[in-house]
Design a protein around this motif. Sequence first.
Motif, short mmCIF file in Angstrom:
data_model
loop_
_atom_site.label_atom_id
_atom_site.label_comp_id
_atom_site.label_asym_id
_atom_site.label_seq_id
_atom_site.Cartn_x
_atom_site.Cartn_y
_atom_site.Cartn_z
N ALA A 47 17.83 81.67 -18.00
CA ALA A 47 17.33 81.43 -16.64
C ALA A 47 17.86 82.44 -15.62
N HIS A 48 19.15 82.78 -15.68
CA HIS A 48 19.69 83.68 -14.64
C HIS A 48 19.08 85.07 -14.73
N LYS A 49 18.69 85.46 -15.96
CA LYS A 49 18.04 86.78 -16.11
C LYS A 49 16.58 86.70 -15.67
N VAL A 50 15.94 85.57 -15.94
CA VAL A 50 14.53 85.39 -15.54
C VAL A 50 14.40 85.50 -14.01
N VAL A 51 15.36 84.91 -13.29
CA VAL A 51 15.33 84.98 -11.82
C VAL A 51 15.38 86.44 -11.37
N ARG A 52 16.22 87.22 -12.02
CA ARG A 52 16.35 88.64 -11.62
C ARG A 52 15.09 89.43 -11.92
N LYS A 53 14.27 88.90 -12.82
CA LYS A 53 12.99 89.57 -13.12
C LYS A 53 11.90 89.16 -12.14
N GLY A 54 12.23 88.27 -11.21
CA GLY A 54 11.27 87.96 -10.15
C GLY A 54 10.55 86.64 -10.29
N MET A 55 11.08 85.74 -11.15
CA MET A 55 10.42 84.44 -11.32
C MET A 55 11.42 83.33 -10.99
N ALA A 56 11.06 82.44 -10.07
CA ALA A 56 11.99 81.39 -9.63
C ALA A 56 11.37 80.02 -9.84
N LEU A 57 12.17 79.09 -10.36
CA LEU A 57 11.71 77.70 -10.58
C LEU A 57 12.19 76.81 -9.44
N GLN B 23 13.80 86.44 -3.65
CA GLN B 23 12.65 87.33 -3.47
C GLN B 23 11.73 87.36 -4.69
N PRO B 24 11.26 86.16 -5.11
CA PRO B 24 10.43 86.11 -6.31
C PRO B 24 9.03 86.68 -6.09
N ARG B 25 8.45 87.19 -7.17
CA ARG B 25 7.03 87.57 -7.14
C ARG B 25 6.20 86.41 -7.68
N LEU B 26 6.89 85.53 -8.43
CA LEU B 26 6.22 84.39 -9.04
C LEU B 26 7.09 83.16 -8.87
N MET B 27 6.48 82.03 -8.47
CA MET B 27 7.25 80.79 -8.32
C MET B 27 6.64 79.70 -9.20
N LEU B 28 7.51 78.97 -9.89
CA LEU B 28 7.09 77.83 -10.70
C LEU B 28 7.49 76.58 -9.94
N LEU B 29 6.53 75.76 -9.56
CA LEU B 29 6.81 74.59 -8.72
C LEU B 29 6.54 73.32 -9.52
N ASP B 30 7.57 72.47 -9.65
CA ASP B 30 7.41 71.25 -10.43
C ASP B 30 7.28 70.05 -9.49
N GLU B 31 6.07 69.53 -9.36
CA GLU B 31 5.77 68.33 -8.58
C GLU B 31 6.27 68.39 -7.14
N PRO B 32 5.82 69.38 -6.36
CA PRO B 32 6.32 69.49 -4.99
C PRO B 32 5.98 68.31 -4.08
N SER B 33 4.90 67.58 -4.37
CA SER B 33 4.52 66.49 -3.45
C SER B 33 5.15 65.16 -3.82
N MET B 34 5.94 65.14 -4.87
CA MET B 34 6.46 63.85 -5.37
C MET B 34 7.21 63.08 -4.29
N ARG C 13 10.12 74.56 -17.67
CA ARG C 13 11.54 74.86 -17.89
C ARG C 13 11.74 75.86 -19.03
N ALA C 14 10.86 75.81 -20.02
CA ALA C 14 10.96 76.78 -21.12
C ALA C 14 10.57 78.19 -20.61
N VAL C 15 9.55 78.25 -19.78
CA VAL C 15 9.12 79.55 -19.24
C VAL C 15 10.24 80.13 -18.37
N ALA C 16 10.91 79.25 -17.61
CA ALA C 16 11.96 79.71 -16.68
C ALA C 16 13.30 79.97 -17.37
N GLY C 17 13.37 79.70 -18.67
CA GLY C 17 14.59 80.05 -19.41
C GLY C 17 15.61 78.94 -19.53
N PHE C 18 15.21 77.68 -19.20
CA PHE C 18 16.15 76.57 -19.32
C PHE C 18 16.09 75.89 -20.69
#
Length: 234
Positions: free
Chosen positions: A70-80, A151-162, A45-50
């Motif tokens: 966070a809203h600026k981080v998304v525009r730079k191509g990184m989505a949480l 259209q992210p170039r990088l995705m941060l995934l938090d516990e997708p299999s939970m 969450r810190a990396v993603a700007g929250f």
Amino acid sequence: MLEVTDLHVNYGPVNAVHGVSFAAEAGKITLVLGANGAGKTTSLRAVAGFHKPKSGRVVLDGQEITGTSAHKVVRKGMALVPEGRKIFFPLTVEENLKVGAYVAPRASVDQGLAVVFEKFPVLADRRQSAAGLLSGGEQQMLAFGRALMSQPRLMLLDEPSMGLAPTMVDRVLGSVRAMADEGIGILMVEQNADAGLEIADHVVVVNRGETVWTGSAAEAGGSRAIVHAMLGDA
Ligand code: ATP
């Protein structure tokens, strides 16, 4: 692509993260392992700007973005894709996806929907259904799809299999591998270490707020006993 160095994050007086470092590369999956409360979600969450880090550096494609909101981080191509998916249950599948496009207005909505529906045909079949009626695995795919709309170039995934049944864990993590194989960089927190190791390229182990081990998935797989010992569940 992403380089996070010596991240420190506080909640008031609580020093939740004090020395987390990790990296992510285009087309690769970095798996972040750690026991409950180790600081994985806080770091993502810190990396993603929250959350604003107290110190440390977050560099995306050579540009320092530490503390960028966070809203600026998304525009730079990184989505949480957050823990617990955070799907809007009363909205339809398509409306949930359009929320993802809203944060990145440069992306064409129709093009984004087409890409998501091609990757996740089940979402196309259910596009007019209320998202709350989807199964857990389908909701996770919807959470991926919503992130893909920017259209992210990088995705941060938090516990997708939970909370998913074992067969669904395989499907969901298989789709993570497919996204990486198309060139997206993936940084993934996963409690299910064994399932995560099946698809990962690199592994980072976080313990009590700091990175204690990094290596290839092959090294981690070869010494699962060590990884599990570091996670405190051996
Ligand atoms: P989990 O797998 O249980 O989600 P985690 O590794 O993601 O664990 P975090 O949720 O990042 O860990 O929590 C790290 C530490 O920060 C924990 O000690 C937790 O109790 C604390 N913490 C988390 N959120 C808050 C908050 N909002 N206020 C105060 N402390 C918090």
